[in-house]
Design a protein around this motif. Structure first.
Motif, PDB file in Angstrom:
ATOM      1  N   ASP A  47       0.819  -1.221  -0.040  1.00 37.89           N
ATOM      2  CA  ASP A  47      -0.161   0.133   0.151  1.00 37.89           C
ATOM      3  C   ASP A  47       0.918   1.157  -0.081  1.00 37.89           C
ATOM      4  O   ASP A  47       1.005   1.954   1.104  1.00 37.89           O
ATOM      5  N   GLU A  48       1.242   1.606  -1.222  1.00 38.95           N
ATOM      6  CA  GLU A  48       2.133   2.729  -1.386  1.00 38.95           C
ATOM      7  C   GLU A  48       1.740   3.458  -2.568  1.00 38.95           C
ATOM      8  O   GLU A  48       0.984   3.167  -3.373  1.00 38.95           O
ATOM      9  N   GLU A  67      -3.248  -6.038  -8.979  1.00 36.60           N
ATOM     10  CA  GLU A  67      -2.953  -5.582  -7.855  1.00 36.60           C
ATOM     11  C   GLU A  67      -1.247  -6.081  -7.763  1.00 36.60           C
ATOM     12  O   GLU A  67      -0.585  -6.298  -6.353  1.00 36.60           O
ATOM     13  N   THR A  68      -0.434  -6.650  -8.664  1.00 38.09           N
ATOM     14  CA  THR A  68       0.501  -7.125  -8.550  1.00 38.09           C
ATOM     15  C   THR A  68       1.689  -5.892  -8.557  1.00 38.09           C
ATOM     16  O   THR A  68       1.591  -5.181  -9.579  1.00 38.09           O
ATOM     17  N   LEU A  69       2.737  -6.212  -7.869  1.00 36.03           N
ATOM     18  CA  LEU A  69       3.889  -5.203  -8.213  1.00 36.03           C
ATOM     19  C   LEU A  69       4.690  -5.941  -9.431  1.00 36.03           C
ATOM     20  O   LEU A  69       5.157  -6.883  -9.206  1.00 36.03           O
ATOM     21  N   LYS A  96       2.006  -0.781 -10.348  1.00 33.13           N
ATOM     22  CA  LYS A  96       0.842  -1.985  -9.726  1.00 33.13           C
ATOM     23  C   LYS A  96       0.088  -2.123 -10.951  1.00 33.13           C
ATOM     24  O   LYS A  96      -0.394  -1.469 -11.556  1.00 33.13           O
ATOM     25  N   ALA A  97       0.065  -3.446 -11.357  1.00 34.42           N
ATOM     26  CA  ALA A  97      -0.716  -3.754 -12.376  1.00 34.42           C
ATOM     27  C   ALA A  97      -0.696  -5.361 -12.230  1.00 34.42           C
ATOM     28  O   ALA A  97      -0.735  -6.092 -11.373  1.00 34.42           O
TER      29      ALA A  97
END
Length: 185
Positions: A47-48, A67-69, A96-97
């Motif tokens: 959560d950044e 939601e993947t880094l 974030k993708a």
């Protein structure tokens, strides 16, 4: 296996010592890349504040959101072979993708390392995020990314831009010709 993010910008941390991997077909360094990608694909973005896919890539497709880094620039210069595996450095473009976006961005670097577009796709088919992605989404992504790099290469004389235009264009042509990997859905 958790992914350790190392922010290597400016004078802070120094990258680990080691060579950059050989991503050519048949290289054993591809096994290291597969292990690193497998771990990265399982890493939710903390959560950044992160780049969105549209902000990072300059074009939007709803399927890119997730939601993947992702690192979003896994060129060989950002990968270092160490005794404990492959390290991913320079996270300046962390995004974030959807997990498949990282893999689609890797195609150009695999082609640049000597893979054909078909070989790159077949190698990526080892990863569930690739095989779970609709072929039309990959077609659209390949086309838009190639158009972006073609436009950039016309505006610059840098070799990297010309190379990326050529590699992304090769992948887009492959997809447009209906030659997707036989292992795709």
């Amino acid at each position: 296996m958790a992914v350790r993010i190392r922010w290597l910008a400016g004078g802070g941390d120094r990258p680990p010592a080691g060579p950059h991997p050989d991503l050519s077909t048949g290289s054993t360094d591809l096994d290291l890349l597969l292990a690193a990608l497998t771990a990265l694909q399982e890493t939710p973005a903390p959560d950044e504040m992160w780049f969105t896919p549209a902000a990072r890539l300059g074009f939007a497709l709803p399927a890119m959101d997730g939601e993947t880094l992702i690192h979003s620039d896994l060129n060989p210069a950002n990968l270092i072979v160490t005794p404990v595996g492959l390290r991913i450095v320079d996270w300046a473009w962390a995004t974030k993708a959807a997990a498949w976006v990282e893999l689609a961005l890797l195609v150009q670097w695999l082609i640049g390392s000597g893979h054909s577009a078909e070989q790159a796709e077949e190698w990526l088919a080892q990863l569930p995020a690739w095989t779970a992605t609709d072929h039309q989404v990959l077609d659209d992504f390949a086309s838009r990314n190639a158009m972006k790099w073609a436009a950039k290469s016309r505006q610059s004389t840098e070799r990297r831009g010309r190379d990326l235009a050529m590699w992304t264009g090769e992948w887009a042509d492959h997809r447009a010709d209906g030659h997707q990997s036989a292992r795709e859905p």
